[in-house]
Write a protein that holds these residues in place. Structure first.
Motif, mmCIF file in Angstrom:
data_model
loop_
_atom_site.group_PDB
_atom_site.id
_atom_site.type_symbol
_atom_site.label_atom_id
_atom_site.label_comp_id
_atom_site.label_asym_id
_atom_site.label_seq_id
_atom_site.Cartn_x
_atom_site.Cartn_y
_atom_site.Cartn_z
ATOM 1 N N LEU A 98 53.538 35.229 9.914
ATOM 2 C CA LEU A 98 54.827 35.786 9.518
ATOM 3 C C LEU A 98 54.635 37.060 8.693
ATOM 4 C CD1 LEU A 98 57.950 35.333 9.464
ATOM 5 C CD2 LEU A 98 57.577 34.154 7.286
ATOM 6 N N LEU A 99 53.696 37.037 7.764
ATOM 7 C CA LEU A 99 53.429 38.216 6.937
ATOM 8 C C LEU A 99 52.956 39.393 7.783
ATOM 9 C CD1 LEU A 99 51.645 36.516 3.895
ATOM 10 C CD2 LEU A 99 53.995 37.381 3.987
ATOM 11 N N MET A 100 52.017 39.142 8.680
ATOM 12 C CA MET A 100 51.516 40.203 9.554
ATOM 13 C C MET A 100 52.636 40.742 10.439
ATOM 14 S SD MET A 100 48.958 42.097 10.487
ATOM 15 C CE MET A 100 47.399 41.330 10.126
ATOM 16 N N SER A 101 53.447 39.836 10.986
ATOM 17 C CA SER A 101 54.563 40.251 11.824
ATOM 18 C C SER A 101 55.544 41.115 11.035
ATOM 19 C CB SER A 101 55.276 39.011 12.388
ATOM 20 O OG SER A 101 56.374 39.382 13.171
ATOM 21 N N GLY A 102 55.822 40.720 9.792
ATOM 22 C CA GLY A 102 56.728 41.502 8.954
ATOM 23 C C GLY A 102 56.218 42.901 8.689
ATOM 24 N N VAL A 103 54.901 43.020 8.461
ATOM 25 C CA VAL A 103 54.307 44.345 8.255
ATOM 26 C C VAL A 103 54.392 45.155 9.551
ATOM 27 C CG1 VAL A 103 52.152 45.589 7.772
ATOM 28 C CG2 VAL A 103 52.807 43.632 6.351
#
Length: 187
Positions: free
Chosen positions: A144-149
């Motif tokens: 989720l964090l990588m996708s958000g970035v």
């Protein structure tokens, strides 16, 4: 607090399967879990500069069937008793790694008093004073964090906090707080 720094915005054009897996994420929508409509929405002014990790301090659950009642109870508590406009968190994660949309991307949450204007709140469903976060939940939040970035919703150089770093609380629980370093390895 952990600081994530990308030298430039990452892309999904990697040859490594492990990095490719971090580029896609499945999120159970508000409609799928039966969320009530928010009273109002306020957008963040730009990409989140900080990510704040929470626990719900309630019963843990896995998957849509088990987590639906918990999600609805949390939303009811936040809206009716705490007088929030919606569920407080942007996203929640079940014990099996299922990700659930709370307020979603780009929307100001109500998860950390005085720190919501530039942050994203992610809650692990369960009480992590007692339980240990699952590998599946940790991996899903990394994704989720990588996708958000990658999508521009989180700044490439965001800071990661446990709720207790920003307020007088035990949240996100001893065991989840100890596991925050595992989320740091997502970059």
């Amino acid at each position: 607090m952990y600081l994530f720094i990308f030298s430039e915005k990452p892309t999904c054009n990697f040859n490594y399967l492990s990095i490719f897996k971090l580029c896609s994420v499945n999120i159970v929508s508000r409609q799928q879990w039966g969320a009530a409509a928010p009273k109002q929405k306020e957008s963040l002014e730009g990409p989140a500069q900080r990510v704040v990790i929470h626990h719900t301090a309630l019963q843990s659950c896995k998957g849509l069937a088990e987590c639906t009642d918990e999600l609805l109870a949390i939303q009811r508590l936040h809206m009716k008793e705490r007088h929030f406009d919606d569920i407080g968190y942007n996203f929640l994660v079940g014990g099996d790694g299922s990700l659930f949309e709370g307020r979603g991307w780009g929307v100001m949450g109500a998860h950390t008093k005085g720190h919501n204007g530039d942050s994203l709140g992610i809650a692990f469903m369960g009480n992590f004073n007692n339980d240990t976060p699952s590998e599946e939940a940790i991996l899903s939040v990394k994704q989720l964090l990588m996708s958000g970035v990658l999508q521009g919703f989180i700044r490439p150089e965001f800071a990661l906090y446990g709720h207790r770093d920003l307020g007088a609380t035990q949240c996100p629980g001893e065991n989840l707080y100890a596991a925050l370093s595992q989320l740091r390895s997502s970059t």
